[in-house]
Enzyme design. Structure first.
Site, PDB file in Angstrom:
ATOM      1  CG  ASN A  32      -1.805   1.206   1.280  1.00 41.06           C
ATOM      2  OD1 ASN A  32      -1.829   2.012   0.360  1.00 41.06           O
ATOM      3  ND2 ASN A  32      -2.555   1.340   2.369  1.00 41.06           N
ATOM      4  CD1 TRP A  33       3.723   1.099  -2.845  1.00 40.17           C
ATOM      5  CD2 TRP A  33       3.610   2.212  -4.786  1.00 40.17           C
ATOM      6  NE1 TRP A  33       4.473   0.403  -3.760  1.00 40.17           N
ATOM      7  CE2 TRP A  33       4.430   1.069  -4.965  1.00 40.17           C
ATOM      8  CE3 TRP A  33       3.388   3.059  -5.874  1.00 40.17           C
ATOM      9  CZ2 TRP A  33       5.017   0.761  -6.191  1.00 40.17           C
ATOM     10  CZ3 TRP A  33       3.981   2.755  -7.100  1.00 40.17           C
ATOM     11  CH2 TRP A  33       4.792   1.614  -7.249  1.00 40.17           C
ATOM     12  CE  LYS A  34      -0.448   3.199   4.715  1.00 37.87           C
ATOM     13  NZ  LYS A  34      -0.406   3.330   6.170  1.00 37.87           N
ATOM     14  CG  HIS A  73      -6.001   1.917   4.932  1.00 35.95           C
ATOM     15  ND1 HIS A  73      -5.619   2.824   5.897  1.00 35.95           N
ATOM     16  CD2 HIS A  73      -4.975   1.047   4.804  1.00 35.95           C
ATOM     17  CE1 HIS A  73      -4.403   2.515   6.311  1.00 35.95           C
ATOM     18  NE2 HIS A  73      -3.992   1.428   5.669  1.00 35.95           N
ATOM     19  CD  GLU A 101      -3.305   5.436   6.521  1.00 33.96           C
ATOM     20  OE1 GLU A 101      -3.256   5.458   5.277  1.00 33.96           O
ATOM     21  OE2 GLU A 101      -2.404   4.930   7.225  1.00 33.96           O
ATOM     22  CD  GLU A 158      -3.670  -2.359   7.157  1.00 26.61           C
ATOM     23  OE1 GLU A 158      -2.554  -2.602   6.693  1.00 26.61           O
ATOM     24  OE2 GLU A 158      -4.301  -1.324   6.903  1.00 26.61           O
ATOM     25  N   GLY A 170       2.310   2.465  10.797  1.00 29.69           N
ATOM     26  CA  GLY A 170       3.246   3.569  10.644  1.00 29.69           C
ATOM     27  C   GLY A 170       3.909   3.988  11.941  1.00 29.69           C
ATOM     28  CB  SER A 206       5.045  -1.758  12.000  1.00 29.28           C
ATOM     29  OG  SER A 206       4.632  -0.421  12.263  1.00 29.28           O
ATOM     30  N   GLY A 244       2.681  -0.911   4.341  1.00 30.51           N
ATOM     31  CA  GLY A 244       2.800   0.489   3.978  1.00 30.51           C
ATOM     32  C   GLY A 244       4.251   0.874   3.761  1.00 30.51           C
ATOM     33  N   GLY A 245       4.866   1.462   4.785  1.00 31.87           N
ATOM     34  CA  GLY A 245       6.220   2.027   4.681  1.00 31.87           C
ATOM     35  C   GLY A 245       7.234   1.118   4.007  1.00 31.87           C
TER      36      GLY A 245
HETATM   37  P1  13P Z   1       2.809   0.466   7.743  1.00 35.27           P
HETATM   38  O1  13P Z   1       3.315  -0.811   7.140  1.00 35.27           O
HETATM   39  O2  13P Z   1       3.548   1.686   7.270  1.00 35.27           O
HETATM   40  O3  13P Z   1       2.689   0.380   9.218  1.00 35.27           O
HETATM   41  O4  13P Z   1       1.325   0.670   7.177  1.00 35.27           O
HETATM   42  C1  13P Z   1       0.435  -0.378   7.269  1.00 35.27           C
HETATM   43  C2  13P Z   1      -0.733  -0.037   6.454  1.00 35.27           C
HETATM   44  O5  13P Z   1      -1.511   0.841   6.775  1.00 35.27           O
HETATM   45  C3  13P Z   1      -0.919  -0.776   5.203  1.00 35.27           C
HETATM   46  O6  13P Z   1      -2.175  -0.541   4.668  1.00 35.27           O
END
Ligand code: 13P
Length: 253
Positions: free
Chosen positions: A9-11, A97, A99, A169, A175, A215, A236-237
């Site tokens: 997930n590049w966000k 998600h 977010e 999640e 994050g 994470s 994500g990251g």
């Molecule tokens: P991180 O891997 O950066 O914690 O993010 C997780 C996430 O929200 C994937 O959708």
């Protein structure tokens, strides 16, 4: 048999040029996906076509949108419909998600509509669920997640719910660098599977991929993915670094 999935997930990160470099770097690294494994890239809308082109002809690798509209088409300025996505070859969508729930007020009912629009068009929703820190601290995460599933997924038929990928999640692990322990992930994901088995049956529950997100990194992916009810990760990251995400792909069961 349910799939093992490494989903990036590049966000809202990377310029177009950086995105091109990331996908090219990643595809140049050695990874092998058998037919029970998939890699999925959820990228910003303007990069979907470019990534889809790069992935064309590759087995078990897919591009995904990070969201779609709950509406079919029409006067919804700024929205992107599933039909628009499918017209450029996108058949996977991240839905709900945390977010989007938090910053764009997406609730369980709206997400049920988005899941429906995906399924009625044979697209795969990657449905996210998970609790905030306050709920975890009160040890009420099971009930919290059960309600999310109940209100967004349990109207589906037994056939349809098996087409959903679930991503658990915990918001407190997103994050933050604070990962759930592999045991915490296993416990709640076993609970999710048990809930689905109760609502439907064991065969249905065993067919659904349940990913862990929060994470996940190259250094912890293997341990987390080794858990019986963890069928890969939503990342994500660490998905923004080619070598990291490639190692995560190679950590799938
Ligand atoms: P991180 O891997 O950066 O914690 O993010 C997780 C996430 O929200 C994937 O959708």
């Amino acid at each position: 048999m349910r799939k093992q999935i490494a989903a990036a997930n590049w966000k809202m990160n990377l310029t177009y040029q950086q995105a091109e470099k990331l996908i090219d770097d990643l595809l140049a690294l050695p990874h092998q996906l058998n037919d029970n494994q998939q890699a999925i890239f959820a990228v910003p809308f303007p990069y979907l076509q470019m990534v889809a082109n790069r992935l064309a002809g590759k087995q078990n690798v897919f591009v995904a949108a990070q969201n779609c509209s709950n509406k079919k088409s029409g006067a919804y300025t700024g929205e992107t419909s599933l039909e628009i996505l499918q017209s450029i070859g996108v058949n996977h969508v991240v839905i709900g998600h945390s977010e989007r729930r938090e910053y764009f007020n997406e609730n369980n009912q709206l997400l049920a509509e988005k899941v429906d629009i995906c399924l009625s068009n044979n697209a795969t929703p990657i449905f996210c669920c998970g609790e905030p820190l306050s709920v975890r601290e009160a040890n009420e995460q099971d009930a919290f997640v059960a309600k999310q599933l109940q209100e967004s997924l349990y109207h589906l038929s037994a056939e349809d719910i098996q087409k959903v990928v679930i991503a658990y999640e915990p918001i407190w692990a997103i994050g933050t660098g604070k990962t759930a322990t592999s045991q915490q992930a296993q416990d709640i994901q076993a609970f999710i599977r048990k809930q689905i088995a109760t609502q439907y049956n064991d065969a249905v529950a065993n067919n659904i991929s349940i990913l862990y997100g929060g994470s996940v990194k190259a250094s912890n992916a293997k341990e987390i993915f080794s858990q019986a009810d963890v069928d890969g990760g939503l990342v994500g990251g660490a998905s923004l670094i080619a070598e990291e995400f490639n190692t995560i792909i190679n950590s799938l069961k």
